[in-house]
Design a protein around this motif. Sequence first.
Motif, short mmCIF file in Angstrom:
data_model
loop_
_atom_site.label_atom_id
_atom_site.label_comp_id
_atom_site.label_asym_id
_atom_site.label_seq_id
_atom_site.Cartn_x
_atom_site.Cartn_y
_atom_site.Cartn_z
N ASP A 93 2.73 14.08 -12.33
CA ASP A 93 2.93 13.97 -13.77
C ASP A 93 1.65 14.20 -14.57
OD1 ASP A 93 5.54 13.43 -13.15
OD2 ASP A 93 5.36 11.27 -13.44
N ARG A 94 0.51 13.87 -14.00
CA ARG A 94 -0.78 14.11 -14.68
C ARG A 94 -1.45 15.39 -14.23
NH1 ARG A 94 -3.50 8.10 -15.19
NH2 ARG A 94 -1.75 7.15 -16.31
N LYS A 95 -0.75 16.15 -13.39
CA LYS A 95 -1.25 17.43 -12.89
C LYS A 95 -2.59 17.26 -12.18
CE LYS A 95 1.25 19.79 -16.55
NZ LYS A 95 1.23 20.73 -17.65
N ALA A 137 0.84 -1.21 0.00
CA ALA A 137 0.00 0.00 0.00
C ALA A 137 0.87 1.26 0.00
CB ALA A 137 -0.93 -0.02 1.21
N ILE A 138 1.98 1.23 0.72
CA ILE A 138 2.90 2.37 0.75
C ILE A 138 3.60 2.53 -0.59
CG2 ILE A 138 5.04 3.21 1.79
CD1 ILE A 138 3.98 1.97 4.48
N ARG A 139 3.96 1.44 -1.24
CA ARG A 139 4.56 1.54 -2.58
C ARG A 139 3.57 2.20 -3.54
NH1 ARG A 139 9.07 -1.47 -1.83
NH2 ARG A 139 8.80 -3.42 -0.75
N GLU A 140 2.30 1.82 -3.46
CA GLU A 140 1.29 2.44 -4.31
C GLU A 140 1.11 3.91 -3.98
OE1 GLU A 140 -2.40 0.39 -4.83
OE2 GLU A 140 -1.40 -1.43 -5.52
N LEU A 141 1.21 4.27 -2.71
CA LEU A 141 1.15 5.68 -2.30
C LEU A 141 2.21 6.48 -3.04
CD1 LEU A 141 0.29 8.02 -0.35
CD2 LEU A 141 1.99 7.09 1.25
N VAL A 142 3.44 5.97 -3.04
CA VAL A 142 4.55 6.66 -3.71
C VAL A 142 4.30 6.75 -5.21
CG1 VAL A 142 7.01 6.46 -4.27
CG2 VAL A 142 6.23 6.19 -1.91
N LEU A 143 3.79 5.69 -5.81
CA LEU A 143 3.50 5.72 -7.25
C LEU A 143 2.35 6.68 -7.56
CD1 LEU A 143 3.88 1.94 -8.10
CD2 LEU A 143 5.52 3.79 -8.50
N HIS A 144 1.37 6.77 -6.66
CA HIS A 144 0.28 7.73 -6.87
C HIS A 144 0.79 9.16 -6.80
CE1 HIS A 144 -2.71 4.42 -6.16
NE2 HIS A 144 -3.18 5.04 -7.23
N TYR A 145 1.79 9.41 -5.96
CA TYR A 145 2.40 10.74 -5.93
C TYR A 145 2.97 11.08 -7.31
CZ TYR A 145 5.52 14.59 -5.08
OH TYR A 145 6.16 15.81 -5.19
N SER A 146 3.73 10.15 -7.88
CA SER A 146 4.30 10.37 -9.21
C SER A 146 3.20 10.62 -10.23
CB SER A 146 5.14 9.16 -9.65
OG SER A 146 6.25 9.00 -8.80
N TYR A 168 12.26 14.06 -14.47
CA TYR A 168 12.55 14.79 -15.70
C TYR A 168 11.41 15.75 -15.97
CZ TYR A 168 13.22 15.69 -20.69
OH TYR A 168 13.39 16.30 -21.91
N HIS A 169 11.76 17.02 -16.19
CA HIS A 169 10.75 18.04 -16.44
C HIS A 169 11.17 18.89 -17.64
CE1 HIS A 169 10.91 17.41 -12.00
NE2 HIS A 169 9.63 17.23 -12.18
N ARG A 193 5.61 21.91 -19.07
CA ARG A 193 5.23 21.27 -20.33
C ARG A 193 5.20 19.75 -20.20
NH1 ARG A 193 8.34 22.80 -25.88
NH2 ARG A 193 6.48 22.76 -27.17
N TYR A 194 6.13 19.21 -19.44
CA TYR A 194 6.20 17.76 -19.23
C TYR A 194 6.78 17.49 -17.85
CZ TYR A 194 7.55 12.90 -19.42
OH TYR A 194 7.69 11.57 -19.12
N SER A 195 6.29 16.43 -17.23
CA SER A 195 6.84 15.97 -15.95
C SER A 195 6.81 14.44 -15.95
CB SER A 195 6.00 16.51 -14.80
OG SER A 195 6.43 15.97 -13.57
N GLY A 196 7.93 13.83 -15.59
CA GLY A 196 8.00 12.38 -15.48
C GLY A 196 8.81 11.98 -14.26
N HIS A 197 8.16 11.35 -13.30
CA HIS A 197 8.83 10.84 -12.10
C HIS A 197 8.93 9.33 -12.21
CE1 HIS A 197 7.69 14.82 -10.73
NE2 HIS A 197 8.53 14.67 -9.72
N HIS A 198 10.14 8.81 -12.06
CA HIS A 198 10.39 7.38 -12.24
C HIS A 198 11.02 6.83 -10.98
CE1 HIS A 198 9.46 8.17 -16.44
NE2 HIS A 198 10.23 9.25 -16.30
N VAL A 199 10.24 6.05 -10.24
CA VAL A 199 10.70 5.50 -8.97
C VAL A 199 11.66 4.35 -9.24
CG1 VAL A 199 9.97 4.33 -6.85
CG2 VAL A 199 8.59 6.21 -7.78
#
Length: 133
Positions: free
Chosen positions: A25-27, A12-21, A94-95, A67-73
Amino acid sequence: MSDLDTLIAKEAIRELVLHYSRGVDRKDVALLRDLYTADATDTHGDSFDGLAEAYCDFLEASLPYMRYSGHHVCNHLISVTGDSGEGEVYALAYHVIPDGQGGWQEDFMAVRYIDCYAREGDGKWRFAKRVVT
């Protein structure tokens, strides 16, 4: 807490971190606001240090200009004790952001998040504290 409960909490915590990304990234600021406890804090280097609610306001004002945002855990270490946990997340961010002269510039960072997590009464894990280094 059984081993199974610990594994479920860590997932659940891993998903929390991915939801942050995903939220950044999707604003999706509404998603981001739901990822923090009511009294959470967030420290993003020299850019922001304060309550997470104010951080979400800061992002909401900034995201339209990105213009773009990409967070890669990459790596994510988690420890859990009952309804609290701690984590260390390595990520690449990367932004594409305004260059201040009418154009765009690329911004690539290797970051480390130092997190404190809390499981709230609704059973959801949220950030209680997030520090970016």
